[in-house]
Design a protein around this motif. Structure first.
Motif, PDB file in Angstrom:
ATOM      1  N   GLY A 128       0.807  -1.207   0.000  1.00 26.48           N
ATOM      2  CA  GLY A 128       0.000   0.000   0.000  1.00 26.48           C
ATOM      3  C   GLY A 128       0.842   1.259   0.000  1.00 26.48           C
ATOM      4  O   GLY A 128       0.544   2.231  -0.701  1.00 26.48           O
ATOM      5  N   GLY A 159      -0.209   5.592   2.918  1.00 25.05           N
ATOM      6  CA  GLY A 159      -0.447   4.408   2.094  1.00 25.05           C
ATOM      7  C   GLY A 159      -0.228   3.118   2.853  1.00 25.05           C
ATOM      8  O   GLY A 159      -0.939   2.122   2.630  1.00 25.05           O
ATOM      9  N   LEU A 170      -7.474   1.589   0.164  1.00 25.61           N
ATOM     10  CA  LEU A 170      -6.442   2.116  -0.733  1.00 25.61           C
ATOM     11  C   LEU A 170      -7.061   2.676  -2.009  1.00 25.61           C
ATOM     12  O   LEU A 170      -6.597   3.681  -2.558  1.00 25.61           O
TER      13      LEU A 170
END
Length: 211
Positions: A128, A159, A170
């Motif tokens: 992520g 993230g 996400l």
């Protein structure tokens, strides 16, 4: 989770204590930032009162959040207020906040993975982080005036949290952040601070991820 007959009594106390802690942390981060980096100074109250609201809201949900997920959430809450205030005031996201957030986020997510669902959470956090930062790096490359490099650095830690929260988080975060940012457009002209939108979207998606 607290028992149903205890929760109504304890919840107001948790919310009050969360507000007190938020005010103290908001004041401390504002004063510390101004002393270490005077160019990031913001007026009194810009960190304290939003921190009261954010910490109180988080405290109200604390009994629902798994203990292993709470540390990353609290890191996000701690950083969100000073970063938002500084970005709104100075249109910048300073390195002294965004860069330490990256290893801190990964450290707390490592703990969450070990104490919680397993190392797949850490794998998702790393993926992520790279994906979210890569997306924002591309946006910065295509339009540096619309998205600063500070947003790219911030997206590394955000993230990681979004990736750990799940792929849906996400995917949704950029759209939610863009909507929040666009609401600031009338008052900011072409120089729109995107950090507040990123932080608000991440908080909205990360907090309920494991409720």
């Amino acid at each position: 989770m607290l028992a149903g007959n205890v929760l109504p009594v304890q919840l107001p106390v948790l919310v009050f204590l969360g507000g007190v802690v938020g005010f103290a942390i908001g004041a401390a981060t504002r004063v510390l930032a101004a002393r270490l980096h005077p160019e990031t100074a913001v007026p009194a109250g810009w960190c304290e009162y939003p921190a009261v609201v954010l910490w109180s809201a988080t405290a109200a949900c604390a009994h629902l959040i798994p203990s292993w997920w709470l540390p990353p959430v609290l890191l996000l809450v701690t950083l969100a207020v000073p970063l938002t205030a500084i970005d709104l005031r100075h249109r910048r996201l300073p390195d002294f906040l965004t860069l330490p957030a990256i290893p801190l986020a990964l450290l707390l997510l490592t703990y969450a993975a070990i104490a919680g669902p397993g190392l797949t959470l850490l794998r998702d956090a790393v993926i992520g982080s790279l994906a979210f930062a890569g997306f924002h790096a591309l946006a910065h490359y295509l339009s540096p005036s619309a998205l600063g490099f500070g947003d790219v650095k911030l997206s590394l830690s955000l993230g990681a949290m979004l990736g750990a929260a799940g792929p849906w988080a996400l995917l949704l975060a950029p759209g939610i952040a863009a909507i929040i940012t666009l609401t600031l457009y009338p008052g900011w002209g072409r120089s729109i601070p995107h950090g507040p939108g990123l932080l608000a979207a991440t908080y909205a998606l990360v907090l309920p991820a494991y409720l």
